[in-house]
Design an enzyme around this catalytic site. Structure first.
Site, PDB file in Angstrom:
ATOM      1  N   GLU A 224       1.770  -7.641   4.493  1.00 28.35           N
ATOM      2  CA  GLU A 224       2.190  -8.729   5.181  1.00 28.35           C
ATOM      3  C   GLU A 224       1.204  -9.984   4.512  1.00 28.35           C
ATOM      4  OE1 GLU A 224       4.158  -9.166   7.830  1.00 28.35           O
ATOM      5  OE2 GLU A 224       4.557  -6.966   7.772  1.00 28.35           O
ATOM      6  N   CYS A 258      -0.330 -17.670   9.038  1.00 29.92           N
ATOM      7  CA  CYS A 258       0.309 -17.536   7.934  1.00 29.92           C
ATOM      8  C   CYS A 258       1.560 -17.809   7.848  1.00 29.92           C
ATOM      9  CB  CYS A 258       0.173 -16.045   7.729  1.00 29.92           C
ATOM     10  SG  CYS A 258       1.133 -15.328   9.299  1.00 29.92           S
TER      11      CYS A 258
HETATM   12  P1  NAD Z   1      -7.795 -12.203   2.094  1.00 26.85           P
HETATM   13  O1  NAD Z   1      -6.812 -11.490   1.185  1.00 26.85           O
HETATM   14  O2  NAD Z   1      -8.757 -12.537   1.340  1.00 26.85           O
HETATM   15  O3  NAD Z   1      -8.417 -10.769   2.884  1.00 26.85           O
HETATM   16  C1  NAD Z   1      -7.693 -10.000   3.802  1.00 26.85           C
HETATM   17  C2  NAD Z   1      -8.566  -8.589   3.919  1.00 26.85           C
HETATM   18  O4  NAD Z   1      -8.800  -8.063   2.573  1.00 26.85           O
HETATM   19  C3  NAD Z   1     -10.045  -8.836   4.139  1.00 26.85           C
HETATM   20  O5  NAD Z   1     -10.328  -7.709   5.216  1.00 26.85           O
HETATM   21  C4  NAD Z   1     -10.830  -8.737   3.137  1.00 26.85           C
HETATM   22  O6  NAD Z   1     -12.114  -8.044   3.343  1.00 26.85           O
HETATM   23  C5  NAD Z   1     -10.079  -7.792   2.284  1.00 26.85           C
HETATM   24  N1  NAD Z   1     -10.161  -8.205   0.822  1.00 26.85           N
HETATM   25  C6  NAD Z   1     -10.454  -9.665   0.058  1.00 26.85           C
HETATM   26  N2  NAD Z   1     -10.634  -9.443  -0.934  1.00 26.85           N
HETATM   27  C7  NAD Z   1     -10.530  -8.213  -1.302  1.00 26.85           C
HETATM   28  C8  NAD Z   1     -10.467  -7.384  -2.630  1.00 26.85           C
HETATM   29  N3  NAD Z   1     -10.459  -8.019  -3.686  1.00 26.85           N
HETATM   30  N4  NAD Z   1     -10.173  -5.910  -2.803  1.00 26.85           N
HETATM   31  C9  NAD Z   1      -9.784  -5.325  -1.446  1.00 26.85           C
HETATM   32  N5  NAD Z   1      -9.784  -5.910  -0.285  1.00 26.85           N
HETATM   33  C10 NAD Z   1      -9.967  -7.151  -0.206  1.00 26.85           C
HETATM   34  O7  NAD Z   1      -6.853 -12.977   3.204  1.00 26.85           O
HETATM   35  P2  NAD Z   1      -7.650 -13.833   4.360  1.00 26.85           P
HETATM   36  O8  NAD Z   1      -8.426 -15.134   3.631  1.00 26.85           O
HETATM   37  O9  NAD Z   1      -8.485 -13.096   5.287  1.00 26.85           O
HETATM   38  O10 NAD Z   1      -6.379 -14.439   5.226  1.00 26.85           O
HETATM   39  C11 NAD Z   1      -5.690 -15.375   4.679  1.00 26.85           C
HETATM   40  C12 NAD Z   1      -4.342 -14.887   4.054  1.00 26.85           C
HETATM   41  O11 NAD Z   1      -3.721 -14.003   4.833  1.00 26.85           O
HETATM   42  C13 NAD Z   1      -3.495 -16.133   3.891  1.00 26.85           C
HETATM   43  O12 NAD Z   1      -2.752 -15.878   2.697  1.00 26.85           O
HETATM   44  C14 NAD Z   1      -2.451 -15.987   4.904  1.00 26.85           C
HETATM   45  O13 NAD Z   1      -1.058 -16.422   4.759  1.00 26.85           O
HETATM   46  C15 NAD Z   1      -2.503 -14.302   4.847  1.00 26.85           C
HETATM   47  N6  NAD Z   1      -1.861 -13.815   6.161  1.00 26.85           N
HETATM   48  C16 NAD Z   1      -0.724 -13.286   6.335  1.00 26.85           C
HETATM   49  C17 NAD Z   1       0.023 -12.893   7.603  1.00 26.85           C
HETATM   50  C18 NAD Z   1       1.240 -11.973   7.662  1.00 26.85           C
HETATM   51  O14 NAD Z   1       1.507 -11.480   8.786  1.00 26.85           O
HETATM   52  N7  NAD Z   1       2.040 -12.111   6.827  1.00 26.85           N
HETATM   53  C19 NAD Z   1      -1.250 -13.041   8.656  1.00 26.85           C
HETATM   54  C20 NAD Z   1      -2.165 -13.713   8.280  1.00 26.85           C
HETATM   55  C21 NAD Z   1      -2.523 -14.114   7.132  1.00 26.85           C
END
Ligand code: NAD
Length: 470
Positions: A224, A258
């Site tokens: 997602e 998002c």
């Molecule tokens: P992110 O991808 O930075 O982090 C999400 C999760 O991944 C966190 O728990 C984090 O600890 C982990 N993570 C981060 N870097 C990682 C890595 N290198 N390896 C493994 N795990 C890692 O996202 P965010 O900043 O928390 O959220 C914002 C993003 O999420 C935006 O792009 C938004 O559009 C998206 N989002 C999508 C939805 C959806 O339902 N499609 C909902 C909410 C947010």
């Protein structure tokens, strides 16, 4: 990984504790207890009760992490999760049953059915922007389908992550549901290990990493992700209503959503009046000097600075005020933004809205299709032919006509992305499906064994077969 992290409420820095947790979940799954539908439904009801009892705690944590008001916390996090939970719990029994399908005459005598089965141990990785809902909603799907679950909430919303851990610790045995808290290193350590399904919500960049790691064990993934979700404002749009609904979609969680409308493509003939109406809508929602009240903050200093720089890329048409101390940014409309500017290339994820006048629908569709497939698209207008053209000629995860965001607040519509905005979907039955493998089973009777398919393959047999199939 030497940094301390938490399994439920227990602090550790021993990476082997993850192996132990996984093994215990795997062993528990092997007892077949989670395959019992009553067990699953009880688990869901307990999760619902625990969430209702912890409402004040969850609201306080969301206020601490993101400055969310009680109203916003309830509507967009707690309420929406409970609503989907109730919907799913009621139907878990029905969805768990094998579904009979017809069997072609060529297989006579036989019966065919599709049997859903849980994958096993599921890993749920959540982001910070709706830190409660986006950790709990997938968990509901995982439990309904009969999986065990390891939930990794976002470290960027630590107060909410702690509440989720306490809630899980009070409600479930760790071998069934456990919350692992920590940062990127913990997430990476989890991803190195084998799970039976990974449900990831986050940015597209990290989504690619998750999929790559999952490929090592051929673990199925639901991704997602995010993207730049456009709003197309047709010349036929009802200006005040459309502006109000678009402004609301941008205001929610200060644009850190998002599916927030990322930029508005407005027919040039109505662009000026639409900008005025958007400004009036923001004025009525977060008026004048009071705009900071009941309005979320930007999650971190780095996001705040990033947004501040993006706001410089256009001419301010409305808003523009910031409160550095409280890390708040007033809803801001930007005009004259060049297409190559960063704000038009990267997901904004904040309360800034570039307004781009377009000459016609061709231009609007062309601009949308020039970018990666977005998570959402919003069409505002009363012209049904134009609406249908937009739906036919663009690709996006899901969206609304004459509204924003609300398409994800119904359990009857699957929610997910496509292309760069993700793969797979959830909510309602889609949540059950996301965490299930569907086994096809053809049950053949032994009463009859027609020799037609067995060698020797004669011309006569082939002619008979041609009468039945092909
Ligand atoms: P992110 O991808 O930075 O982090 C999400 C999760 O991944 C966190 O728990 C984090 O600890 C982990 N993570 C981060 N870097 C990682 C890595 N290198 N390896 C493994 N795990 C890692 O996202 P965010 O900043 O928390 O959220 C914002 C993003 O999420 C935006 O792009 C938004 O559009 C998206 N989002 C999508 C939805 C959806 O339902 N499609 C909902 C909410 C947010």
């Amino acid at each position: 990984m030497n940094a301390p992290y938490y399994i439920n409420l227990r602090e550790t820095s021993d990476e082997k504790a993850l192996d132990d947790l996984l093994e215990r979940q795997r062993n528990f799954f092997s007892t077949y207890k989670t395959k019992d539908v009553d067990f699953r439904r009880r688990a869901l009801r307990r999760l619902g009760d625990a969430t209702r009892s912890a409402e004040d705690e969850i609201v306080a944590a969301l206020e601490r992490d993101l400055g969310k008001s009680r109203f916003e916390a309830y509507v967009s996090e707690i309420g929406v999760t409970l609503d989907d939970l109730r919907f799913i719990e009621k139907r878990t029994k029905k969805w768990s049953k094998p579904k009979r399908v017809r069997t072609p005459i060529a297989h006579f005598p036989a019966k065919s059915a599709i049997y859903p089965e849980p994958y096993g141990v599921s890993l749920i990785i959540a982001p910070w922007n709706y830190p409660f809902q986006l950790a709990l909603s997938p968990l509901v799907g995982a439990l309904a389908a009969g999986n065990t679950a390891i939930v990794k909430p976002s470290e960027i919303a630590p107060a909410t992550a702690e509440v989720i851990a306490r809630l899980a610790a009070d409600t479930f045995d760790e071998e069934h549901v456990a919350v692992v808290r920590g940062g990127v290193e913990v997430s990476k350590a989890l991803l190195e290990r084998r799970h039976d399904h990974i449900f990831f919500t986050g940015g597209t960049r990290v989504g690619r990493i998750v999929m790559e790691r999952a490929s090592k064990h051929l673990t199925p993934v639901t991704l997602e992700l995010g993207g730049k979700s456009p709003a197309i404002i047709d010349e036929s749009a009802k200006i005040e209503t459309s502006a109000r609904r678009l402004a609301w979609g941008k205001l929610l969680n200060a644009g850190q959503t998002c599916v927030a409308p990322d930029y508005a493509l407005v027919h040039e003939r109505i662009a000026d009046s639409f900008v005025k109406a958007l400004g009036a809508a923001f004025d009525s929602f977060v008026p004048g000097d009071d705009w900071r009240e009941d309005y979320p903050k930007i999650v971190s200093d780095s996001h705040f600075e990033r947004l501040r720089a993006l706001a410089e890329e256009g001419e301010t048409l409305y808003g523009g005020a910031i409160d550095e101390e409280r890390r708040q940014i007033q809803p801001t409309l930007l005009g004259g933004v060049p297409e190559e500017a960063t704000i038009m290339r990267e997901e904004i994820f904040g309360p800034l809205l570039p307004v781009v006048p377009v000459a016609d629908l061709d231009e609007a569709i062309g601009r949308v299709n020039a970018k990666g497939k977005p998570l959402a698209l919003y069409y505002f207008g009363e012209n049904a032919a134009n609406r249908d053209r937009v739906l036919r000629e663009t690709s996006f995860g899901g969206g609304c006509v004459n509204d924003t965001i609300v398409h994800l607040a119904t359990s009857r519509l699957p929610f997910g992305g496509v292309g760069e905005s993700g793969m797979g979907d959830y909510h309602g039955e889609a949540s059950f499906r996301a965490f299930s493998h569907y086994r096809s089973v053809l049950r053949k009777s032994t009463l009859l064994d027609l020799p037609l398919r067995y060698p020797p393959y004669t011309a006569k047999k082939l002619s008979w077969i041609k009468r039945v199939i092909g």
